[in-house]
Design a protein around this motif. Structure first.
Motif, PDB file in Angstrom:
ATOM      1  N   ASP A   1       0.810  -1.218   0.000  1.00 42.45           N
ATOM      2  CA  ASP A   1       0.000   0.000   0.000  1.00 42.45           C
ATOM      3  C   ASP A   1       0.845   1.270   0.000  1.00 42.45           C
ATOM      4  OD1 ASP A   1       0.882   0.000   2.614  1.00 42.45           O
ATOM      5  OD2 ASP A   1      -1.087  -0.367   3.481  1.00 42.45           O
ATOM      6  N   ALA A   2       2.160   1.131  -0.020  1.00 39.30           N
ATOM      7  CA  ALA A   2       3.032   2.300  -0.089  1.00 39.30           C
ATOM      8  C   ALA A   2       2.964   2.892  -1.497  1.00 39.30           C
ATOM      9  CB  ALA A   2       4.466   1.913   0.243  1.00 39.30           C
ATOM     10  N   THR A   3       3.044   4.208  -1.582  1.00 35.47           N
ATOM     11  CA  THR A   3       2.997   4.875  -2.885  1.00 35.47           C
ATOM     12  C   THR A   3       4.280   5.634  -3.184  1.00 35.47           C
ATOM     13  OG1 THR A   3       1.898   6.772  -1.882  1.00 35.47           O
ATOM     14  CG2 THR A   3       0.480   5.094  -2.870  1.00 35.47           C
ATOM     15  N   GLY A   4       5.327   5.290  -2.469  1.00 41.09           N
ATOM     16  CA  GLY A   4       6.618   5.923  -2.691  1.00 41.09           C
ATOM     17  C   GLY A   4       7.736   5.069  -2.134  1.00 41.09           C
ATOM     18  N   PRO A   5       8.977   5.410  -2.468  1.00 44.75           N
ATOM     19  CA  PRO A   5      10.130   4.619  -2.038  1.00 44.75           C
ATOM     20  C   PRO A   5      10.595   4.961  -0.630  1.00 44.75           C
ATOM     21  CG  PRO A   5      10.863   6.414  -3.414  1.00 44.75           C
ATOM     22  CD  PRO A   5       9.366   6.486  -3.392  1.00 44.75           C
ATOM     23  N   LEU A   6      11.489   4.130  -0.116  1.00 45.12           N
ATOM     24  CA  LEU A   6      12.115   4.328   1.185  1.00 45.12           C
ATOM     25  C   LEU A   6      13.564   4.735   0.940  1.00 45.12           C
ATOM     26  CD1 LEU A   6      12.238   3.912   4.331  1.00 45.12           C
ATOM     27  CD2 LEU A   6      12.927   1.571   3.820  1.00 45.12           C
ATOM     28  N   GLU A   7      13.988   5.852   1.521  1.00 45.49           N
ATOM     29  CA  GLU A   7      15.370   6.297   1.375  1.00 45.49           C
ATOM     30  C   GLU A   7      16.237   5.624   2.426  1.00 45.49           C
ATOM     31  OE1 GLU A   7      18.047  10.385   1.173  1.00 45.49           O
ATOM     32  OE2 GLU A   7      16.066  10.449   2.083  1.00 45.49           O
TER      33      GLU A   7
ATOM     34  N   GLU B   1      25.540   8.148   0.927  1.00 42.36           N
ATOM     35  CA  GLU B   1      24.856   8.178  -0.372  1.00 42.36           C
ATOM     36  C   GLU B   1      23.436   7.637  -0.206  1.00 42.36           C
ATOM     37  OE1 GLU B   1      25.317   6.171  -4.793  1.00 42.36           O
ATOM     38  OE2 GLU B   1      27.011   6.099  -3.410  1.00 42.36           O
ATOM     39  N   SER B   2      22.461   8.296  -0.837  1.00 43.72           N
ATOM     40  CA  SER B   2      21.070   7.847  -0.764  1.00 43.72           C
ATOM     41  C   SER B   2      20.808   6.732  -1.756  1.00 43.72           C
ATOM     42  CB  SER B   2      20.117   9.005  -1.066  1.00 43.72           C
ATOM     43  OG  SER B   2      20.143   9.945  -0.027  1.00 43.72           O
ATOM     44  N   LYS B   3      20.153   5.693  -1.287  1.00 40.29           N
ATOM     45  CA  LYS B   3      19.650   4.601  -2.127  1.00 40.29           C
ATOM     46  C   LYS B   3      18.142   4.569  -1.899  1.00 40.29           C
ATOM     47  CE  LYS B   3      23.695   3.035  -3.374  1.00 40.29           C
ATOM     48  NZ  LYS B   3      24.186   3.058  -4.725  1.00 40.29           N
ATOM     49  N   TRP B   4      17.376   4.371  -2.944  1.00 43.04           N
ATOM     50  CA  TRP B   4      15.927   4.377  -2.849  1.00 43.04           C
ATOM     51  C   TRP B   4      15.406   2.960  -3.064  1.00 43.04           C
ATOM     52  CZ3 TRP B   4      13.763   8.690  -1.031  1.00 43.04           C
ATOM     53  CH2 TRP B   4      14.542   9.839  -1.066  1.00 43.04           C
ATOM     54  N   ILE B   5      14.700   2.443  -2.056  1.00 38.61           N
ATOM     55  CA  ILE B   5      14.178   1.082  -2.065  1.00 38.61           C
ATOM     56  C   ILE B   5      12.695   1.108  -2.437  1.00 38.61           C
ATOM     57  CG2 ILE B   5      13.813  -1.009  -0.678  1.00 38.61           C
ATOM     58  CD1 ILE B   5      16.807  -0.230  -1.165  1.00 38.61           C
ATOM     59  N   CYS B   6      12.311   0.257  -3.369  1.00 34.29           N
ATOM     60  CA  CYS B   6      10.920   0.187  -3.816  1.00 34.29           C
ATOM     61  C   CYS B   6      10.033  -0.318  -2.673  1.00 34.29           C
ATOM     62  CB  CYS B   6      10.805  -0.756  -5.009  1.00 34.29           C
ATOM     63  SG  CYS B   6       9.094  -1.031  -5.538  1.00 34.29           S
TER      64      CYS B   6
ATOM     65  N   SER C   1       8.394  -1.741  -9.149  1.00 28.74           N
ATOM     66  CA  SER C   1       9.670  -1.526  -9.819  1.00 28.74           C
ATOM     67  C   SER C   1      10.147  -2.796 -10.521  1.00 28.74           C
ATOM     68  CB  SER C   1      10.735  -1.077  -8.816  1.00 28.74           C
ATOM     69  OG  SER C   1      11.989  -0.964  -9.457  1.00 28.74           O
ATOM     70  N   VAL C   2      10.654  -2.641 -11.749  1.00 27.06           N
ATOM     71  CA  VAL C   2      11.241  -3.782 -12.444  1.00 27.06           C
ATOM     72  C   VAL C   2      12.701  -3.942 -12.048  1.00 27.06           C
ATOM     73  CG1 VAL C   2       9.654  -3.683 -14.393  1.00 27.06           C
ATOM     74  CG2 VAL C   2      11.799  -2.417 -14.495  1.00 27.06           C
ATOM     75  N   ASN C   3      13.193  -3.028 -11.225  1.00 27.46           N
ATOM     76  CA  ASN C   3      14.584  -3.030 -10.771  1.00 27.46           C
ATOM     77  C   ASN C   3      14.657  -3.347  -9.271  1.00 27.46           C
ATOM     78  OD1 ASN C   3      17.367  -2.657 -11.064  1.00 27.46           O
ATOM     79  ND2 ASN C   3      17.233  -0.493 -10.544  1.00 27.46           N
ATOM     80  N   GLN C   4      13.833  -4.291  -8.807  1.00 27.30           N
ATOM     81  CA  GLN C   4      13.784  -4.645  -7.385  1.00 27.30           C
ATOM     82  C   GLN C   4      15.171  -5.006  -6.866  1.00 27.30           C
ATOM     83  OE1 GLN C   4      11.203  -4.695  -5.181  1.00 27.30           O
ATOM     84  NE2 GLN C   4       9.757  -3.964  -6.691  1.00 27.30           N
TER      85      GLN C   4
ATOM     86  N   GLY D   1      10.897   4.520 -10.136  1.00 27.90           N
ATOM     87  CA  GLY D   1       9.882   5.535 -10.406  1.00 27.90           C
ATOM     88  C   GLY D   1       8.513   4.974 -10.730  1.00 27.90           C
ATOM     89  N   SER D   2       8.376   3.656 -10.729  1.00 27.23           N
ATOM     90  CA  SER D   2       7.095   3.030 -11.065  1.00 27.23           C
ATOM     91  C   SER D   2       5.980   3.394 -10.096  1.00 27.23           C
ATOM     92  CB  SER D   2       7.238   1.507 -11.125  1.00 27.23           C
ATOM     93  OG  SER D   2       8.046   1.125 -12.203  1.00 27.23           O
ATOM     94  N   HIS D   3       6.335   3.844  -8.884  1.00 26.82           N
ATOM     95  CA  HIS D   3       5.309   4.217  -7.899  1.00 26.82           C
ATOM     96  C   HIS D   3       4.430   5.354  -8.405  1.00 26.82           C
ATOM     97  CE1 HIS D   3       8.807   6.769  -7.004  1.00 26.82           C
ATOM     98  NE2 HIS D   3       7.905   7.689  -6.714  1.00 26.82           N
ATOM     99  N   LYS D   4       4.878   6.094  -9.407  1.00 23.22           N
ATOM    100  CA  LYS D   4       4.077   7.191  -9.975  1.00 23.22           C
ATOM    101  C   LYS D   4       2.786   6.661 -10.583  1.00 23.22           C
ATOM    102  CE  LYS D   4       8.217   9.865 -10.699  1.00 23.22           C
ATOM    103  NZ  LYS D   4       9.291  10.151 -11.613  1.00 23.22           N
ATOM    104  N   LYS D   5       2.762   5.367 -10.946  1.00 27.80           N
ATOM    105  CA  LYS D   5       1.560   4.748 -11.501  1.00 27.80           C
ATOM    106  C   LYS D   5       0.452   4.648 -10.459  1.00 27.80           C
ATOM    107  CE  LYS D   5       4.370   1.900 -14.525  1.00 27.80           C
ATOM    108  NZ  LYS D   5       4.899   0.559 -14.736  1.00 27.80           N
ATOM    109  N   THR D   6       0.802   4.759  -9.163  1.00 26.24           N
ATOM    110  CA  THR D   6      -0.200   4.617  -8.103  1.00 26.24           C
ATOM    111  C   THR D   6      -0.995   5.904  -7.866  1.00 26.24           C
ATOM    112  OG1 THR D   6       1.289   5.201  -6.279  1.00 26.24           O
ATOM    113  CG2 THR D   6       1.219   2.881  -6.949  1.00 26.24           C
TER     114      THR D   6
END
Length: 64
Positions: free
Chosen positions: A7-13, A19-24, A29-32, A37-42
């Motif tokens: 139910d999350a609509t954005g990534p976790l930093e 250095e920042s890494k963004w977790i789906c 994301s097809v890059n799990q 950026g796939s969360h924009k579809k939500t």
């Protein structure tokens, strides 16, 4: 087929060595496990409703 409830609509930093890494967190994301950026579809999802996402990114609401 596997159904995963998210139910999350954005990534976790996550900071790694300053250095920042963004977790789906949306599961799209097809890059799990990383965000692509796939969360924009939500955008526009209504709370309390269930949606199914096809591999091509199209969304449909599941009737309950």
């Amino acid at each position: 087929m596997r159904v995963v409830k998210k139910d999350a609509t954005g990534p976790l930093e996550v900071k790694v060595g300053g250095e920042s890494k963004w977790i789906c967190m949306c599961g799209l994301s097809v890059n799990q496990p990383f965000c692509d950026g796939s969360h924009k579809k939500t955008a526009g999802e209504e709370e309390g409703k269930i949606y199914f996402y096809e591999k091509d990114g199209t969304r449909r609401q599941v009737s309950m």
